[in-house]
Design a protein around this motif. Structure first.
Motif, mmCIF file in Angstrom:
data_model
loop_
_atom_site.group_PDB
_atom_site.id
_atom_site.type_symbol
_atom_site.label_atom_id
_atom_site.label_comp_id
_atom_site.label_asym_id
_atom_site.label_seq_id
_atom_site.Cartn_x
_atom_site.Cartn_y
_atom_site.Cartn_z
ATOM 1 N N CYS A 1 0.970 8.716 -6.583
ATOM 2 C CA CYS A 1 1.296 10.152 -6.488
ATOM 3 C C CYS A 1 2.252 10.579 -7.596
ATOM 4 C CB CYS A 1 1.907 10.463 -5.123
ATOM 5 S SG CYS A 1 0.717 10.377 -3.769
ATOM 6 N N PRO B 1 -4.864 3.876 -5.582
ATOM 7 C CA PRO B 1 -3.547 3.214 -5.571
ATOM 8 C C PRO B 1 -3.585 1.690 -5.656
ATOM 9 C CG PRO B 1 -3.567 4.988 -3.983
ATOM 10 C CD PRO B 1 -4.976 4.855 -4.479
ATOM 11 N N THR C 1 0.839 -1.198 0.000
ATOM 12 C CA THR C 1 0.000 0.000 0.000
ATOM 13 C C THR C 1 0.878 1.254 0.000
ATOM 14 O OG1 THR C 1 -1.787 -1.132 1.181
ATOM 15 C CG2 THR C 1 -1.798 1.264 1.242
ATOM 16 N N LYS D 1 0.784 3.843 -3.092
ATOM 17 C CA LYS D 1 0.454 5.261 -2.890
ATOM 18 C C LYS D 1 1.553 6.156 -3.466
ATOM 19 C CE LYS D 1 -2.648 5.231 1.107
ATOM 20 N NZ LYS D 1 -2.823 5.677 2.509
#
Length: 308
Positions: free
Chosen positions: A287, A302, A279, A283
């Motif tokens: 981004c 994500p 995770t 993420k």
């Protein structure tokens, strides 16, 4: 053309390490690394981090000197990343370990469980299935490492491999010890639970492989240009409609199914740690996509569709 002068300072002490005269405006950071390497042979290009600001991000190899926010006398900062090791070698070491460590417990070596008669009795059928699935997972990873993966970064710090191997090898031993233990208790719902988990496991493995192939196809011929990954005709890639990193989604699904199959607490804890780590990676990658591509699909999350 106007030639550049490049001053390279140590990122900590600000001491001048190198002064490059008459550098072409279209010189890339990779070429500057090579020039620096000629002056300091021990700091080969993969070991160098070249920055515009001592606390900033490393410049990419393909960035061009004249496009950087510098004058004709450019000041760059060098950081030693330490001894490096190729990612292919890293993955081969990381994934070969769990494969063979698991077998030590599966074949019930005398030094693992002892020589008592009940410690060498035949395992429950699900134990054989778990060994096949675990082996398949890591053999698949090894094959992908050699034939599928294309790495944006060629190396990683050598010191990290010890930490990574402790993680992969240590967990493989912990899982294998309990799954192959003579006192192991099979899943509560028997064949129904096991069959459901095996089907889920195989689907997730197929999905993970499909995503890796799709990502690899984005970087054919050694290109390092970043592109937005999109679904292909392969149904397993349709998860790209909803998440940025479906390879991590499928990977977590693989370990969830292995947890259901074995009904083993250490496997569940390993799955939880995998999910947390992936995770974080997802993420970060999500981004990066949002930052680099203004037209990035807004529906994507994500790692978990519509949630996370």
């Amino acid at each position: 053309f106007v030639s550049y002068q490049v001053e390279i300072l140590d990122w900590k002490t600000k001491k001048q390490l190198c002064f490059l005269d008459k550098v072409e405006p279209n010189a890339t950071i990779r070429e500057i690394r090579l020039m620096f390497h000629k002056v300091y042979p021990r700091w080969y290009p993969a070991r160098q981090s070249i920055k515009l600001d001592p606390k900033g991000k490393s410049l990419r190899d393909e960035e061009i000197l004249q496009h950087l926010p510098v004058g004709t006398t450019a000041t760059l900062y060098f950081k030693d990343l330490g001894p490096q090791i190729g990612w292919t070698t890293v993955f081969l070491i990381e994934y070969t370990g769990p494969l063979f460590i698991y077998f030590l417990f599966y074949f019930r070596m005398p030094f693992v469980y002892g020589l008592d008669e009940r410690f060498t009795s035949s395992p429950h059928p699900v134990v054989n299935l778990a060994c096949i699935c675990h082996s398949f997972h890591y053999i698949k990873r090894l094959i992908e490492t050699v034939f599928v993966h294309r790495f944006s970064h060629g190396t990683m710090p050598l010191r990290n491999i010890v930490k990574n191997c402790l993680y992969y090898w240590g967990f493989a031993a912990w899982l294998a010890y309990y799954i192959n233990h003579p006192l192991y208790t099979p899943p509560s719902y028997g064949k129904k639970q096991i069959n459901f988990a095996v089907i889920m496991f195989l689907l997730c493995e197929a999905g993970n492989f499909s995503i890796h192939v799709a990502l690899s196809d984005l970087r054919r011929n050694g290109s390092k240009i970043r592109k937005i990954p999109y679904p292909t005709k392969n149904p397993f890639t349709w998860l790209f409609f909803f998440v940025s990193c479906p390879n991590y989604t499928y990977e977590v699904g693989t370990w969830i199914s292995f947890t259901i199959m074995t009904q083993c607490v250490p496997v569940g804890l390993f799955t939880l740690l995998c999910f947390i780590q992936m995770t974080i990676w997802a993420k970060d990658k999500h981004c990066t996509y949002l930052r680099e591509f203004k037209d990035y699909p807004s529906l994507r999350m994500p790692i978990i569709p519509f949630l996370l």
